[in-house]
Design a protein around this motif. Structure first.
Motif, PDB file in Angstrom:
ATOM      1  N   GLU A  84       0.806  -1.224   0.000  1.00  0.00           N
ATOM      2  CA  GLU A  84       0.000   0.000   0.000  1.00  0.00           C
ATOM      3  C   GLU A  84       0.840   1.276   0.000  1.00  0.00           C
ATOM      4  O   GLU A  84       0.492   2.237  -0.707  1.00  0.00           O
ATOM      5  CB  GLU A  84      -0.981  -0.036   1.168  1.00  0.00           C
ATOM      6  N   PRO A  85       1.964   1.352   0.722  1.00  0.00           N
ATOM      7  CA  PRO A  85       2.792   2.568   0.632  1.00  0.00           C
ATOM      8  C   PRO A  85       3.346   2.819  -0.763  1.00  0.00           C
ATOM      9  O   PRO A  85       3.497   3.983  -1.168  1.00  0.00           O
ATOM     10  CB  PRO A  85       3.915   2.302   1.637  1.00  0.00           C
ATOM     11  N   LEU A  86       3.641   1.771  -1.500  1.00  0.00           N
ATOM     12  CA  LEU A  86       4.127   1.941  -2.876  1.00  0.00           C
ATOM     13  C   LEU A  86       3.019   2.470  -3.772  1.00  0.00           C
ATOM     14  O   LEU A  86       3.243   3.357  -4.606  1.00  0.00           O
ATOM     15  CB  LEU A  86       4.649   0.606  -3.409  1.00  0.00           C
ATOM     16  N   LEU A  87       1.824   1.923  -3.604  1.00  0.00           N
ATOM     17  CA  LEU A  87       0.691   2.396  -4.398  1.00  0.00           C
ATOM     18  C   LEU A  87       0.383   3.858  -4.078  1.00  0.00           C
ATOM     19  O   LEU A  87       0.060   4.645  -4.977  1.00  0.00           O
ATOM     20  CB  LEU A  87      -0.540   1.526  -4.124  1.00  0.00           C
ATOM     21  N   ALA A  88       0.522   4.229  -2.808  1.00  0.00           N
ATOM     22  CA  ALA A  88       0.251   5.607  -2.401  1.00  0.00           C
ATOM     23  C   ALA A  88       1.224   6.589  -3.039  1.00  0.00           C
ATOM     24  O   ALA A  88       0.904   7.775  -3.197  1.00  0.00           O
ATOM     25  CB  ALA A  88       0.309   5.714  -0.881  1.00  0.00           C
ATOM     26  N   GLN A  89       2.414   6.090  -3.412  1.00  0.00           N
ATOM     27  CA  GLN A  89       3.410   6.944  -4.059  1.00  0.00           C
ATOM     28  C   GLN A  89       3.315   6.894  -5.585  1.00  0.00           C
ATOM     29  O   GLN A  89       4.168   7.449  -6.271  1.00  0.00           O
ATOM     30  CB  GLN A  89       4.816   6.531  -3.608  1.00  0.00           C
ATOM     31  N   GLY A  90       2.298   6.214  -6.098  1.00  0.00           N
ATOM     32  CA  GLY A  90       2.048   6.230  -7.531  1.00  0.00           C
ATOM     33  C   GLY A  90       2.581   5.050  -8.309  1.00  0.00           C
ATOM     34  O   GLY A  90       2.523   5.055  -9.551  1.00  0.00           O
ATOM     35  N   ALA A  91       3.077   4.032  -7.637  1.00  0.00           N
ATOM     36  CA  ALA A  91       3.604   2.872  -8.372  1.00  0.00           C
ATOM     37  C   ALA A  91       2.485   2.161  -9.122  1.00  0.00           C
ATOM     38  O   ALA A  91       1.447   1.829  -8.542  1.00  0.00           O
ATOM     39  CB  ALA A  91       4.290   1.906  -7.411  1.00  0.00           C
TER      40      ALA A  91
END
Length: 268
Positions: A174-181
């Motif tokens: 989820e942190p990666l998705l939150a950064q736009g990955a």
């Protein structure tokens, strides 16, 4: 072609059972190749071990596979590749060694948002091999390196789904998705067994890349080039399993991951 060498097995090893994700691709692409798989589960995970220890275990496993007559070795462990692959090749100059590595290049080419997440062990995240891949292939993309402690242990226990696994996966995805990955690289061979959970949490618009198929293709090229490819056309060749961990536990988990009964042999 040396007919005796061509019928010899290919040795595949990993820190544990995760390399079965690579083994299944090799078996699918090259069914005529006899295979020997070693899971070093008694010493897993490698991701939090000293480099000298990891190299010593890799050397031990290669020597075992060579004693079993292996004509080539597949390193199905990103941590070993990222930290010591060059030293292994220097130590075994006459032995074809194919090594997995995180698929940074295809991920950088595939991303639409320009942000790629690499999911890996702590050791792989900090390895010079991964740093070199990022420097070479980032091409202006933002590459986010995410260590995922605990994931290897989940797979080693056969916990591939359920609330505990979903929470562990969400904590790092989820942190990666939150950064736009929009593209995620599976930088550990254990992680493809968590891919259904990863994909479900990430959503259909996020691409999840497993480099196992590319490793199997590279093995085929290396065997053909060296005149070591097994004759095609016969029945599927044998697959032999070894483990340095608990044999009964390994049999249970390997059967789940491999999809059919497995009787691993004990390795010290």
């Amino acid at each position: 072609m040396n007919p005796l060498a061509a019928t010899a097995p290919v040795g595949v090893f990993d820190s544990g059972v995760g390399g079965l994700s690579v083994l299944r691709e090799i078996h699918a692409q090259h069914p005529a190749e006899p295979l020997i798989y070693v899971a070093d589960s008694g010493h897993a995970p490698y991701g939090d071990k000293p480099v000298d220890f990891i190299e010593a275990r890799a050397q031990r496993l290669i020597e075992h596979l060579r004693a079993c007559g292996a004509k080539a070795i597949v390193v199905a462990c990103n941590t070993v590749t990222g930290l010591v692959i060059e030293r292994l090749r220097q130590h075994h100059p006459q032995l074809p060694i194919v090594a997995i590595e995180p698929a940074v290049k295809p991920a950088a080419q595939a991303t639409r948002s320009g942000v790629v997440g690499v999911l890996a062990t702590r050791r792989t995240v900090a390895s010079p091999g991964l740093a070199r891949l990022v420097d070479t292939y980032a091409q202006g993309r933002r590459i986010l390196l995410q260590a995922c402690p605990g994931w290897v242990e989940l797979v080693e226990q056969g916990l591939l789904d359920g609330p505990q696994t979903e929470a562990a996966v969400a904590a790092y995805v989820e942190p990666l998705l939150a950064q736009g990955a929009d593209t995620l690289v599976l930088g550990c061979t254990h992680y493809p067994f968590l891919a259904p959970v990863i994909q479900r949490l990430a959503g259909a618009d996020v691409r999840v890349i497993d480099p196992a198929a590319a490793v199997a293709r590279e093995l085929g090229r290396r065997l053909q080039h060296a005149g070591l490819a097994a004759p095609a056309g016969g029945p599927a060749a044998s697959v032999t399993f070894w483990t340095s961990g608990d044999v009964q536990q390994a049999a249970r988990v390997m059967q789940t991951l491999w999809g059919q009964p497995v009787r691993p042999r004990p390795l010290s």
